[in-house]
Design an enzyme around this catalytic site. Structure first.
Site, short mmCIF file in Angstrom:
data_model
loop_
_atom_site.label_atom_id
_atom_site.label_comp_id
_atom_site.label_asym_id
_atom_site.label_seq_id
_atom_site.Cartn_x
_atom_site.Cartn_y
_atom_site.Cartn_z
N GLU A 71 39.42 48.98 30.33
CA GLU A 71 38.91 50.29 29.80
C GLU A 71 37.54 50.64 30.34
OE1 GLU A 71 40.80 52.87 28.50
OE2 GLU A 71 38.94 54.13 28.81
N GLY A 72 36.76 49.61 30.58
CA GLY A 72 35.47 49.75 31.27
C GLY A 72 35.43 50.20 32.59
N HIS A 73 36.49 49.80 33.27
CA HIS A 73 36.65 50.27 34.63
C HIS A 73 37.12 51.71 34.94
CE1 HIS A 73 37.47 45.80 35.77
NE2 HIS A 73 36.33 46.11 36.30
N LYS A 206 26.88 47.15 32.15
CA LYS A 206 27.31 45.59 31.40
C LYS A 206 26.61 44.80 32.27
CE LYS A 206 30.04 42.09 30.18
NZ LYS A 206 30.60 41.43 31.36
N GLN A 210 23.23 43.39 38.56
CA GLN A 210 24.06 43.93 39.64
C GLN A 210 23.48 45.43 39.85
OE1 GLN A 210 28.33 42.89 40.62
NE2 GLN A 210 28.54 44.78 39.49
O1 PAF Z 1 31.21 44.04 39.36
C1 PAF Z 1 32.18 43.58 40.11
O2 PAF Z 1 33.41 43.68 39.64
C2 PAF Z 1 31.74 43.08 41.21
O3 PAF Z 1 30.62 42.32 41.33
C3 PAF Z 1 31.84 44.11 42.56
C4 PAF Z 1 30.81 45.25 42.23
C5 PAF Z 1 33.28 44.80 42.64
C6 PAF Z 1 31.76 43.17 43.78
O4 PAF Z 1 32.58 42.38 44.12
#
Ligand code: PAF
Length: 372
Positions: A71-73, A206, A210
């Protein structure tokens, strides 16, 4: 070969389908209300679509993923749909962000259910019919050879290859235990951004480090895209959604919630007026220490042991550790917990994918907003 699922056209990954993908790229542009998307395995055919979209003054929102969609994606994609006419989603398990001792092969790979989720979401986005509401146009699912065309991708710290390194941000927090992780993330994101040239890119809060590194990379390399950060999707009890949660099982899931409870306690301390590191992180530590000693007192068939890798209170831009929160700037509270494999399974117990044997690293964070 293409197949129709609920009126949605999707493609298998055979060579003939790839050709179909490339040659039908412009059809997507002329049928904006269609909920079909195409799967691209290489860069030239994706670029062909991107050029068509640009010519037609359409906008692209890009959501990079490693699959195992949850669900996060989907919430990132929904947000992208609000701001763009077309959404590109990448599914690529990037080898260079896994260290040599991390198990790349055990990362969940769930292609069929990922495609199904995206088809369903695209139907939902199509049904809302709001003017300007975007839909997924392209799934970019390259091979490793496409992403790393000259040298084999290296996970060695001093490995050879063309890498993007963002220092010192990459060596802090997660970078302490995972020295090649952010080099791999920055490198693959740079490649993905070059392949998709998105107007906007979408990342989840989350993975806070990154997000800071991607923002820095976009700024320092003068990339022409806007970085959107979307708040963390959580279970009802607060556990942050993660592709790795499938490995937890009931016992480790219950204990793993400690990470959220500890961060919440630290946030509460800040919200109640505390500003010092000792006060804020002390509140988190008292939770992790208590839960760990409770678990240690239990028998191996009842307990779930963990190690606190870090609990951090850091500056939102530099991720430097803070002794005192500047109330005009706020801060980032973040933590990583290493859930150890279960020592003993009980009969009939849900121990998660891998029967409780896969160690699970949990990360989470909360943003301390500036105080008015
Ligand atoms: O967050 C992720 O799923 C990964 O680090 C990403 C940004 C797709 C890079 O592979």
């Amino acid at each position: 070969m293409s197949r129709l699922v609920n009126g949605v056209r999707s493609f298998s990954t055979t060579a003939s389908s790839l050709l179909a993908d490339a040659t039908s790229a412009s059809r997507s542009v002329t049928q904006p209300s269609s909920s079909s998307f195409q799967v691209f395995r290489d860069v030239p055919s994706l670029r062909q679509l991107r050029h068509q979209l640009l010519k037609n003054e359409r906008t692209v929102g890009f959501v990079p993923t490693m699959g195992a969609l949850h669900e996060g994606h989907l919430s990132l994609i929904r947000e992208a749909a609000r701001e763009n006419t077309d959404i590109f989603v990448s599914i690529f398990v990037n080898p260079t962000q896994f260290g040599v001792n991390e198990d790349l092969s055990s990362y969940p790979r769930t292609w069929d259910s990922d495609v199904e989720k995206l088809e369903k979401l695209n139907d939902e986005l199509g049904r809302t019919g709001a003017p300007g509401a975007g839909q997924i146009t392209a799934i970019f699912a390259p091979t490793s050879k496409v992403m790393y065309p000259t040298l084999p991708p290296s996970s060695e710290i001093d490995g050879q290859g063309s890498f993007v390194t963002i220092t010192p941000l990459s060596s802090k927090l997660e970078g302490g235990s995972r020295p090649v992780f952010f080099r791999g993330v920055a490198t693959v994101c740079m490649k993905l951004f070059n392949a998709t040239t998105p107007d906007r890119v979408y990342f989840g809060q989350k993975d806070v480090q990154q997000t800071v590194i991607i923002k820095r990379m976009v700024q320092d390399f003068l990339l022409d895209t806007k970085v959107r950060i979307i708040s963390t999707s959580r279970e009802a009890d607060g556990l942050a959604l993660s592709s790795r949660n499938v490995y937890l099982g009931d016992r480790r899931r219950a204990v793993g919630l400690t990470i959220y409870k500890a961060l919440k306690a630290a946030e509460d301390a800040y919200l109640s007026g505390k500003s010092t590191r000792a006060d804020i992180l002390g509140a988190a530590r008292s939770i992790t220490d208590r839960v760990l000693s409770e678990q240690e007192a239990l028998s191996p068939s009842e307990r779930a042991l963990f190690e606190v890798d870090y609990i951090s209170l850091a500056d939102p831009d530099t991720l430097d550790e803070l002794d005192l929160v500047d109330s005009a700037k706020g801060g980032v509270l973040s933590a990583a917990l290493k859930m150890a494999p279960l020592e003993e399974n009980k009969p009939g117990e849900d121990c998660g994918l891998g029967e409780g044997k896969v160690p699970v690293r949990l990360i989470d964070n909360l943003i301390l907003q500036p105080r008015a």
